[in-house]
Design a protein around this motif. Structure first.
Motif, PDB file in Angstrom:
ATOM      1  N   LEU A  36       0.797  -1.226   0.000  1.00 37.14           N
ATOM      2  CA  LEU A  36       0.000   0.000   0.000  1.00 37.14           C
ATOM      3  C   LEU A  36       0.832   1.279   0.000  1.00 37.14           C
ATOM      4  CD1 LEU A  36      -2.901  -0.915   2.408  1.00 37.14           C
ATOM      5  CD2 LEU A  36      -3.068  -0.434  -0.027  1.00 37.14           C
ATOM      6  N   ASP A  37       2.061   1.216   0.478  1.00 40.36           N
ATOM      7  CA  ASP A  37       2.869   2.429   0.533  1.00 40.36           C
ATOM      8  C   ASP A  37       3.244   2.874  -0.870  1.00 40.36           C
ATOM      9  OD1 ASP A  37       2.796   2.493   3.306  1.00 40.36           O
ATOM     10  OD2 ASP A  37       4.544   1.182   3.476  1.00 40.36           O
ATOM     11  N   GLU A  38       2.867   4.088  -1.204  1.00 36.17           N
ATOM     12  CA  GLU A  38       3.136   4.635  -2.525  1.00 36.17           C
ATOM     13  C   GLU A  38       4.528   5.248  -2.580  1.00 36.17           C
ATOM     14  OE1 GLU A  38       1.510   4.895  -5.561  1.00 36.17           O
ATOM     15  OE2 GLU A  38       0.103   3.434  -4.763  1.00 36.17           O
ATOM     16  N   THR A  39       5.209   5.011  -3.668  1.00 37.61           N
ATOM     17  CA  THR A  39       6.490   5.657  -3.916  1.00 37.61           C
ATOM     18  C   THR A  39       6.224   7.127  -4.224  1.00 37.61           C
ATOM     19  OG1 THR A  39       7.344   3.593  -4.807  1.00 37.61           O
ATOM     20  CG2 THR A  39       8.529   5.609  -5.402  1.00 37.61           C
ATOM     21  N   GLN A  73       8.150  -3.747  -6.522  1.00 36.14           N
ATOM     22  CA  GLN A  73       7.237  -4.260  -5.499  1.00 36.14           C
ATOM     23  C   GLN A  73       6.925  -5.747  -5.730  1.00 36.14           C
ATOM     24  OE1 GLN A  73       3.795  -1.780  -4.662  1.00 36.14           O
ATOM     25  NE2 GLN A  73       4.954   0.039  -5.190  1.00 36.14           N
ATOM     26  N   ARG A  74       7.549  -6.318  -6.755  1.00 35.94           N
ATOM     27  CA  ARG A  74       7.471  -7.753  -7.047  1.00 35.94           C
ATOM     28  C   ARG A  74       6.087  -8.226  -7.492  1.00 35.94           C
ATOM     29  NH1 ARG A  74      11.407 -11.017  -5.749  1.00 35.94           N
ATOM     30  NH2 ARG A  74      10.059 -12.639  -4.915  1.00 35.94           N
ATOM     31  N   VAL A  75       5.392  -7.401  -8.289  1.00 33.96           N
ATOM     32  CA  VAL A  75       4.136  -7.864  -8.869  1.00 33.96           C
ATOM     33  C   VAL A  75       4.440  -8.920  -9.918  1.00 33.96           C
ATOM     34  CG1 VAL A  75       2.949  -5.671  -8.444  1.00 33.96           C
ATOM     35  CG2 VAL A  75       4.011  -6.077 -10.665  1.00 33.96           C
ATOM     36  N   ASN A  76       3.430  -9.657 -10.325  1.00 39.86           N
ATOM     37  CA  ASN A  76       3.613 -10.742 -11.287  1.00 39.86           C
ATOM     38  C   ASN A  76       3.192 -10.370 -12.697  1.00 39.86           C
ATOM     39  OD1 ASN A  76       4.622 -12.734  -9.421  1.00 39.86           O
ATOM     40  ND2 ASN A  76       2.587 -12.655  -8.526  1.00 39.86           N
TER      41      ASN A  76
END
Length: 140
Positions: A36-39, A73-76
């Motif tokens: 949830l933490d936005e860059t 963020q390691r999304v797929n």
């Protein structure tokens, strides 16, 4: 004092207030959704620098930077959903091939929407989901 200083003060206060509201709204989801933490925007712009000149401004540069942020963020997988004929979305689509190559072949797809259904869209999404699922299993 000059107008530029007061704009800085106003923006600083506004950013702090928005961060507090964001934290309050996100709190119930911690542990359920772990990214949830936005860059910060400057970080997103930094990510996009190798691919898009900042003079583009707006959606294109932010979308490219956000793809890289999601990679970290390691999304797929990444879906670039855009309105049909959207110029910023079209530019991002053109850059996705290079982004994919530079980021471990992260599955990426662009889908343009014009309000009608297209026969090939479901097949494209199925193939994309298969690739994203394979990536998820390989990371375990």
């Amino acid at each position: 004092m000059d107008k530029q200083y007061w704009n800085w003060v106003k923006n600083t206060i506004q950013n702090k207030a928005q961060a507090m509201i964001e934290h309050k709204l996100a709190k119930p989801f911690h542990g359920v959704i772990d990214y949830l933490d936005e860059t910060p925007t400057n970080g997103i712009l930094d990510y996009s620098d190798p691919y898009v000149d900042r003079s583009f401004e707006g959606e294109t540069v932010l979308s490219v930077g956000k793809v890289i942020d999601y990679y970290h963020q390691r999304v797929n997988g990444i879906i670039n959903a855009m309105p049909f004929g959207c110029m910023p979305g079209t530019i991002v689509t053109a850059i996705l091939k290079k982004l994919r190559e530079d980021h471990d072949n992260l599955p990426m797809i662009s889908l343009a929407y014009d309000g009608t259904q297209h026969a090939g869209t479901e097949t494209k999404l199925e193939a994309f989901m298969h690739q994203a699922k394979q990536r998820m299993h390989l990371k375990r």
